[in-house]
Design a protein around this motif. Sequence first.
Motif, PDB file in Angstrom:
ATOM      1  N   PRO A 104     -19.061  34.651  98.127  1.00 54.11           N
ATOM      2  CA  PRO A 104     -17.898  34.058  98.522  1.00 54.11           C
ATOM      3  C   PRO A 104     -16.932  33.779  97.357  1.00 54.11           C
ATOM      4  CG  PRO A 104     -19.507  32.943  99.442  1.00 54.11           C
ATOM      5  CD  PRO A 104     -20.404  33.559  98.204  1.00 54.11           C
ATOM      6  N   GLY A 105     -17.427  33.671  96.118  1.00 57.66           N
ATOM      7  CA  GLY A 105     -16.619  33.037  95.035  1.00 57.66           C
ATOM      8  C   GLY A 105     -17.013  31.585  94.785  1.00 57.66           C
ATOM      9  N   ASP A 106     -16.683  31.204  93.397  1.00 53.42           N
ATOM     10  CA  ASP A 106     -17.156  29.669  93.421  1.00 53.42           C
ATOM     11  C   ASP A 106     -16.056  28.629  94.059  1.00 53.42           C
ATOM     12  OD1 ASP A 106     -18.744  30.496  91.091  1.00 53.42           O
ATOM     13  OD2 ASP A 106     -17.197  30.522  89.653  1.00 53.42           O
ATOM     14  N   VAL A 107     -16.589  27.446  94.387  1.00 57.94           N
ATOM     15  CA  VAL A 107     -15.808  26.465  94.908  1.00 57.94           C
ATOM     16  C   VAL A 107     -14.944  25.788  94.020  1.00 57.94           C
ATOM     17  CG1 VAL A 107     -16.002  24.368  96.264  1.00 57.94           C
ATOM     18  CG2 VAL A 107     -17.853  26.069  96.430  1.00 57.94           C
ATOM     19  N   GLN A 108     -13.638  25.770  94.305  1.00 59.49           N
ATOM     20  CA  GLN A 108     -12.592  25.014  93.320  1.00 59.49           C
ATOM     21  C   GLN A 108     -11.812  24.068  94.024  1.00 59.49           C
ATOM     22  OE1 GLN A 108     -10.405  28.103  91.481  1.00 59.49           O
ATOM     23  NE2 GLN A 108     -12.323  29.338  91.170  1.00 59.49           N
ATOM     24  N   PRO A 109     -11.410  23.119  93.364  1.00 59.06           N
ATOM     25  CA  PRO A 109     -10.246  22.171  94.015  1.00 59.06           C
ATOM     26  C   PRO A 109      -9.046  22.604  94.182  1.00 59.06           C
ATOM     27  CG  PRO A 109     -10.856  21.697  91.723  1.00 59.06           C
ATOM     28  CD  PRO A 109     -11.681  22.836  91.992  1.00 59.06           C
ATOM     29  N   LEU A 110      -8.261  22.179  94.998  1.00 57.21           N
ATOM     30  CA  LEU A 110      -6.839  22.516  95.508  1.00 57.21           C
ATOM     31  C   LEU A 110      -6.242  21.602  96.056  1.00 57.21           C
ATOM     32  CD1 LEU A 110      -5.273  25.170  94.817  1.00 57.21           C
ATOM     33  CD2 LEU A 110      -5.588  25.820  97.231  1.00 57.21           C
ATOM     34  N   SER A 111      -4.797  21.462  96.148  1.00 57.44           N
ATOM     35  CA  SER A 111      -4.214  20.090  96.618  1.00 57.44           C
ATOM     36  C   SER A 111      -2.753  20.776  97.031  1.00 57.44           C
ATOM     37  CB  SER A 111      -4.059  19.422  95.405  1.00 57.44           C
ATOM     38  OG  SER A 111      -3.217  19.493  94.482  1.00 57.44           O
ATOM     39  N   ARG A 112      -2.078  20.053  97.682  1.00 58.14           N
ATOM     40  CA  ARG A 112      -0.567  20.004  97.958  1.00 58.14           C
ATOM     41  C   ARG A 112      -0.158  18.693  98.280  1.00 58.14           C
ATOM     42  NH1 ARG A 112       0.530  19.945 103.634  1.00 58.14           N
ATOM     43  NH2 ARG A 112      -1.170  20.754 104.899  1.00 58.14           N
ATOM     44  N   ARG A 113       1.326  18.710  98.037  1.00 52.32           N
ATOM     45  CA  ARG A 113       1.801  17.539  98.366  1.00 52.32           C
ATOM     46  C   ARG A 113       2.680  17.669  99.460  1.00 52.32           C
ATOM     47  NH1 ARG A 113       1.988  12.824  95.396  1.00 52.32           N
ATOM     48  NH2 ARG A 113       0.642  13.734  93.961  1.00 52.32           N
ATOM     49  N   THR A 114       2.912  16.794 100.457  1.00 50.37           N
ATOM     50  CA  THR A 114       3.292  16.743 101.866  1.00 50.37           C
ATOM     51  C   THR A 114       4.712  16.483 101.483  1.00 50.37           C
ATOM     52  OG1 THR A 114       3.226  14.513 102.534  1.00 50.37           O
ATOM     53  CG2 THR A 114       1.364  16.130 102.939  1.00 50.37           C
ATOM     54  N   PRO A 115       5.904  16.768 102.371  1.00 54.36           N
ATOM     55  CA  PRO A 115       7.314  16.419 102.232  1.00 54.36           C
ATOM     56  C   PRO A 115       7.458  14.830 101.993  1.00 54.36           C
ATOM     57  CG  PRO A 115       7.144  18.022 104.007  1.00 54.36           C
ATOM     58  CD  PRO A 115       5.611  17.568 103.630  1.00 54.36           C
ATOM     59  N   ALA A 116       6.488  14.046 102.563  1.00 50.60           N
ATOM     60  CA  ALA A 116       6.711  12.684 102.568  1.00 50.60           C
ATOM     61  C   ALA A 116       6.062  12.297 101.024  1.00 50.60           C
ATOM     62  CB  ALA A 116       5.845  12.074 103.683  1.00 50.60           C
ATOM     63  N   GLY A 117       5.494  13.120 100.388  1.00 43.61           N
ATOM     64  CA  GLY A 117       4.943  12.732  99.047  1.00 43.61           C
ATOM     65  C   GLY A 117       3.425  12.347  98.972  1.00 43.61           C
ATOM     66  N   LEU A 124     -12.025  24.674  97.948  1.00 40.88           N
ATOM     67  CA  LEU A 124     -12.335  26.131  98.963  1.00 40.88           C
ATOM     68  C   LEU A 124     -13.001  27.070  97.912  1.00 40.88           C
ATOM     69  CD1 LEU A 124      -9.843  27.704  97.542  1.00 40.88           C
ATOM     70  CD2 LEU A 124      -8.526  26.787  99.332  1.00 40.88           C
ATOM     71  N   THR A 125     -13.441  28.213  98.361  1.00 42.06           N
ATOM     72  CA  THR A 125     -13.871  29.340  97.689  1.00 42.06           C
ATOM     73  C   THR A 125     -13.047  30.165  97.370  1.00 42.06           C
ATOM     74  OG1 THR A 125     -14.481  30.316  99.636  1.00 42.06           O
ATOM     75  CG2 THR A 125     -16.295  29.222  98.625  1.00 42.06           C
ATOM     76  N   ARG A 126     -12.865  30.723  96.137  1.00 41.54           N
ATOM     77  CA  ARG A 126     -11.890  31.580  95.675  1.00 41.54           C
ATOM     78  C   ARG A 126     -12.694  32.520  94.815  1.00 41.54           C
ATOM     79  NH1 ARG A 126      -6.838  28.303  93.446  1.00 41.54           N
ATOM     80  NH2 ARG A 126      -5.742  30.209  93.759  1.00 41.54           N
ATOM     81  N   ARG A 127     -12.233  33.910  94.957  1.00 40.39           N
ATOM     82  CA  ARG A 127     -12.940  35.172  94.272  1.00 40.39           C
ATOM     83  C   ARG A 127     -11.951  36.042  94.108  1.00 40.39           C
ATOM     84  NH1 ARG A 127     -16.902  38.535  97.840  1.00 40.39           N
ATOM     85  NH2 ARG A 127     -15.727  40.052  96.862  1.00 40.39           N
ATOM     86  N   GLU A 128     -11.806  36.687  92.813  1.00 43.44           N
ATOM     87  CA  GLU A 128     -10.995  37.748  92.404  1.00 43.44           C
ATOM     88  C   GLU A 128     -11.000  38.971  93.408  1.00 43.44           C
ATOM     89  OE1 GLU A 128      -8.847  37.264  89.820  1.00 43.44           O
ATOM     90  OE2 GLU A 128      -9.575  35.307  89.748  1.00 43.44           O
ATOM     91  N   ASP A 129     -10.163  38.960  94.090  1.00 39.06           N
ATOM     92  CA  ASP A 129     -10.065  40.049  95.175  1.00 39.06           C
ATOM     93  C   ASP A 129      -8.556  40.570  95.385  1.00 39.06           C
ATOM     94  OD1 ASP A 129     -10.299  41.692  97.314  1.00 39.06           O
ATOM     95  OD2 ASP A 129     -11.360  40.264  98.649  1.00 39.06           O
ATOM     96  N   PRO A 130      -8.253  41.739  94.779  1.00 38.21           N
ATOM     97  CA  PRO A 130      -6.806  42.129  94.862  1.00 38.21           C
ATOM     98  C   PRO A 130      -6.127  42.504  96.070  1.00 38.21           C
ATOM     99  CG  PRO A 130      -8.372  43.790  93.774  1.00 38.21           C
ATOM    100  CD  PRO A 130      -9.242  42.796  94.130  1.00 38.21           C
ATOM    101  N   ALA A 131      -7.050  42.601  97.264  1.00 39.78           N
ATOM    102  CA  ALA A 131      -7.086  43.209  98.434  1.00 39.78           C
ATOM    103  C   ALA A 131      -5.785  42.315  99.081  1.00 39.78           C
ATOM    104  CB  ALA A 131      -8.319  43.181  99.387  1.00 39.78           C
ATOM    105  N   ALA A 132      -4.984  43.077  99.816  1.00 39.71           N
ATOM    106  CA  ALA A 132      -3.996  42.613 100.734  1.00 39.71           C
ATOM    107  C   ALA A 132      -4.338  41.799 101.844  1.00 39.71           C
ATOM    108  CB  ALA A 132      -2.811  43.722 100.867  1.00 39.71           C
ATOM    109  N   VAL A 133      -5.393  42.186 102.480  1.00 44.21           N
ATOM    110  CA  VAL A 133      -5.727  41.627 103.661  1.00 44.21           C
ATOM    111  C   VAL A 133      -7.222  41.266 103.407  1.00 44.21           C
ATOM    112  CG1 VAL A 133      -6.435  41.553 106.004  1.00 44.21           C
ATOM    113  CG2 VAL A 133      -4.313  42.424 105.285  1.00 44.21           C
TER     114      VAL A 133
END
Length: 206
Positions: A104-117, A124-133
């Motif tokens: 499935p790929g390695d487990v990596q950290p990710l984040s986002r900031r909400t409109p409220a800050g 999540l798992t991320r793998r090098e996959d150029p597939a569109a779907v």
Amino acid sequence: MTEPQLDHLVYAVPDLAAGIAEFAERTGVRPVAGGSHPGGTANYLVRFGPTSYLEIIGPDPEATARPRAFGLETLTAPRLAAWAVRPEDIDKAVWQAREQGYDPGDVQPLSRRTPAGELLEWRLTRREDPAAVRPVPFLIDWGDTPHPAASDLPLVSLTSLSAVHPDPDALRRDLAALGVRLDVSPGPEPALRAVIDTPLGSVTLR
């Protein structure tokens, strides 16, 4: 192995404002802004229930470079690009999948900031996959972050999720390695298809 729970579907759009307007017109439901990611994307959300949701993702209007995630770099039309499941133990799930012949790929950290800050963080798992779907789901773990679907998001119902693939048996093997079941039928190229129930009736995302 306990089957992972559906976490969310990823509906990629080339223009975020236009994609949200089109979704609202088709469904009668206007998604709520989720926030911006460091990679140059932003998203809007609707929920399927208390534990799963639909993410509409596109280039962040505030970003300068066009992002590569989910094929957005070259995307010209909206597309159901990916989906995520939530295992009980993401690290164990990765190990078990690799033992079954799928990485499935390695487990990596990710984040986002909400409109409220508020900063939301997850893994999540991320793998090098150029597939569109990507008909095989990625894995996600929200840790101590409140799940997005637990908030007061607009509600639609997910009626079904299925996939098309030129080699259905190969796809089923990869899904089985993750302990995931999905209706798969043969077709010329990989595709995902979700049917949702909305105030304006049944709507298909593909």
